[in-house]
Write a protein that holds these residues in place. Sequence first.
Motif, mmCIF file in Angstrom:
data_model
loop_
_atom_site.group_PDB
_atom_site.id
_atom_site.type_symbol
_atom_site.label_atom_id
_atom_site.label_comp_id
_atom_site.label_asym_id
_atom_site.label_seq_id
_atom_site.Cartn_x
_atom_site.Cartn_y
_atom_site.Cartn_z
ATOM 1 N N ALA A 190 81.537 -13.272 -65.159
ATOM 2 C CA ALA A 190 81.471 -11.994 -64.449
ATOM 3 C C ALA A 190 81.555 -12.206 -62.942
ATOM 4 C CB ALA A 190 80.182 -11.252 -64.809
ATOM 5 N N VAL A 191 80.873 -13.232 -62.431
ATOM 6 C CA VAL A 191 80.902 -13.510 -60.991
ATOM 7 C C VAL A 191 82.313 -13.882 -60.548
ATOM 8 C CG1 VAL A 191 80.105 -15.097 -59.194
ATOM 9 C CG2 VAL A 191 78.471 -14.159 -60.837
ATOM 10 N N VAL A 192 82.966 -14.763 -61.307
ATOM 11 C CA VAL A 192 84.346 -15.149 -60.979
ATOM 12 C C VAL A 192 85.264 -13.924 -61.042
ATOM 13 C CG1 VAL A 192 86.338 -16.510 -61.728
ATOM 14 C CG2 VAL A 192 84.057 -17.531 -61.728
ATOM 15 N N GLY A 193 85.060 -13.092 -62.065
ATOM 16 C CA GLY A 193 85.881 -11.887 -62.200
ATOM 17 C C GLY A 193 85.705 -10.947 -61.019
ATOM 18 N N ILE A 194 84.467 -10.777 -60.556
ATOM 19 C CA ILE A 194 84.200 -9.905 -59.410
ATOM 20 C C ILE A 194 84.888 -10.439 -58.161
ATOM 21 C CG2 ILE A 194 82.376 -9.146 -57.827
ATOM 22 C CD1 ILE A 194 80.569 -8.801 -60.277
ATOM 23 N N LEU A 195 84.865 -11.762 -57.956
ATOM 24 C CA LEU A 195 85.524 -12.355 -56.793
ATOM 25 C C LEU A 195 87.034 -12.142 -56.845
ATOM 26 C CD1 LEU A 195 83.539 -15.720 -56.475
ATOM 27 C CD2 LEU A 195 83.349 -13.681 -55.028
ATOM 28 N N VAL A 196 87.611 -12.313 -58.025
ATOM 29 C CA VAL A 196 89.060 -12.098 -58.169
ATOM 30 C C VAL A 196 89.418 -10.635 -57.911
ATOM 31 C CG1 VAL A 196 90.974 -12.111 -59.827
ATOM 32 C CG2 VAL A 196 89.380 -14.035 -59.760
ATOM 33 N N LEU A 197 88.608 -9.737 -58.445
ATOM 34 C CA LEU A 197 88.868 -8.311 -58.253
ATOM 35 C C LEU A 197 88.692 -7.910 -56.793
ATOM 36 C CD1 LEU A 197 87.052 -6.974 -61.440
ATOM 37 C CD2 LEU A 197 89.523 -6.989 -61.028
ATOM 38 N N ALA A 198 87.765 -8.554 -56.087
ATOM 39 C CA ALA A 198 87.597 -8.278 -54.655
ATOM 40 C C ALA A 198 88.857 -8.660 -53.881
ATOM 41 C CB ALA A 198 86.389 -9.041 -54.117
ATOM 42 N N VAL A 199 89.508 -9.753 -54.288
ATOM 43 C CA VAL A 199 90.767 -10.157 -53.649
ATOM 44 C C VAL A 199 91.864 -9.138 -53.946
ATOM 45 C CG1 VAL A 199 92.579 -11.922 -53.610
ATOM 46 C CG2 VAL A 199 90.175 -12.600 -53.660
ATOM 47 N N VAL A 200 91.885 -8.615 -55.169
ATOM 48 C CA VAL A 200 92.864 -7.582 -55.512
ATOM 49 C C VAL A 200 92.657 -6.337 -54.649
ATOM 50 C CG1 VAL A 200 93.685 -6.037 -57.338
ATOM 51 C CG2 VAL A 200 93.146 -8.418 -57.875
ATOM 52 N N MET A 201 91.406 -5.961 -54.422
ATOM 53 C CA MET A 201 91.113 -4.810 -53.571
ATOM 54 C C MET A 201 91.511 -5.081 -52.126
ATOM 55 S SD MET A 201 87.471 -3.494 -55.177
ATOM 56 C CE MET A 201 87.510 -1.880 -54.395
ATOM 57 N N LEU A 202 91.380 -6.332 -51.712
ATOM 58 C CA LEU A 202 91.833 -6.714 -50.378
ATOM 59 C C LEU A 202 93.343 -6.531 -50.268
ATOM 60 C CD1 LEU A 202 90.409 -7.945 -47.839
ATOM 61 C CD2 LEU A 202 91.270 -10.159 -48.596
ATOM 62 N N TRP A 203 94.050 -6.888 -51.319
ATOM 63 C CA TRP A 203 95.492 -6.667 -51.404
ATOM 64 C C TRP A 203 95.799 -5.177 -51.305
ATOM 65 C CZ3 TRP A 203 98.684 -8.217 -56.391
ATOM 66 C CH2 TRP A 203 100.048 -8.017 -56.140
ATOM 67 N N GLY A 204 95.036 -4.364 -52.032
ATOM 68 C CA GLY A 204 95.233 -2.924 -51.962
ATOM 69 C C GLY A 204 94.994 -2.386 -50.570
ATOM 70 N N GLY A 205 93.972 -2.923 -49.883
ATOM 71 C CA GLY A 205 93.715 -2.503 -48.513
ATOM 72 C C GLY A 205 94.888 -2.802 -47.600
ATOM 73 N N ALA A 206 95.508 -3.978 -47.792
ATOM 74 C CA ALA A 206 96.688 -4.333 -46.993
ATOM 75 C C ALA A 206 97.825 -3.350 -47.232
ATOM 76 C CB ALA A 206 97.129 -5.759 -47.326
ATOM 77 N N CYS A 207 98.008 -2.942 -48.499
ATOM 78 C CA CYS A 207 99.074 -1.983 -48.822
ATOM 79 C C CYS A 207 98.816 -0.627 -48.166
ATOM 80 C CB CYS A 207 99.187 -1.819 -50.340
ATOM 81 S SG CYS A 207 99.737 -3.300 -51.212
#
Length: 220
Positions: A40-57
């Motif tokens: 779950a912790v690893v998944g949350i970190l990966v999803l946070a990076v995806v949200m960072l990608w969304g922020g860039a978009c």
Amino acid sequence: WFFLIPGALMNIFSTLMDWNESGDFLGFTEAQQDMAVAIAVVGILVLAVVMLWGGACVLLIGKKLVHSRAGRNRTSLAAVAREGHSFILPLLLTQLLRTCFTLLWSLLLIIPGIIYSLRTIFNDIIVVTEDIAYRGALNRSKEVVRGNLWAMTWRMVAIFLLAYGIPNLIAFLVYLAVDGLAPASTLVMDVIDAALNAPATILALLSMMVLFDELKSRNA
């Protein structure tokens, strides 16, 4: 979708971790529970990076809206996603650098850390819109905020209250309403909470970009 899906999954992971701490977790053994938490912790970190990608978009689209009078330049989601992908590493490393400096300033007392955090608040906008990363983005943010710290702070607080206040109040009240009901109701509420906060995040990012441009024009 860059905010809704990751946000919903992060909420669900957090809920499952809370259940794990409060008692037996789906009948897992202690070792299996620890493994589930680690996943779950690893998944949350990966999803946070995806949200960072969304922020860039979002910032890429906002850049076109702010700097185009007509605001009608259209492009495909795939093209924006490809362009936004190139900013993931600079955004991530710049944020890590900012966090380290903030912690170091906080060692002097809490206030210097808070002030440094406020002065470098526009780092992500600078990385995407001005293509300046790492220490340069932090210095550029401090340059723009210089002399406008209090004006920037109260406007930023207003932006976040207006963007997130009502969605989070609604989510809080509904969470209270479903508390004690079937566990599935909490998971459904996790998705609804993400659906409320996704557009709020987009609105906050675009509003912060407008505020950044206003501060730049003041210092021009």
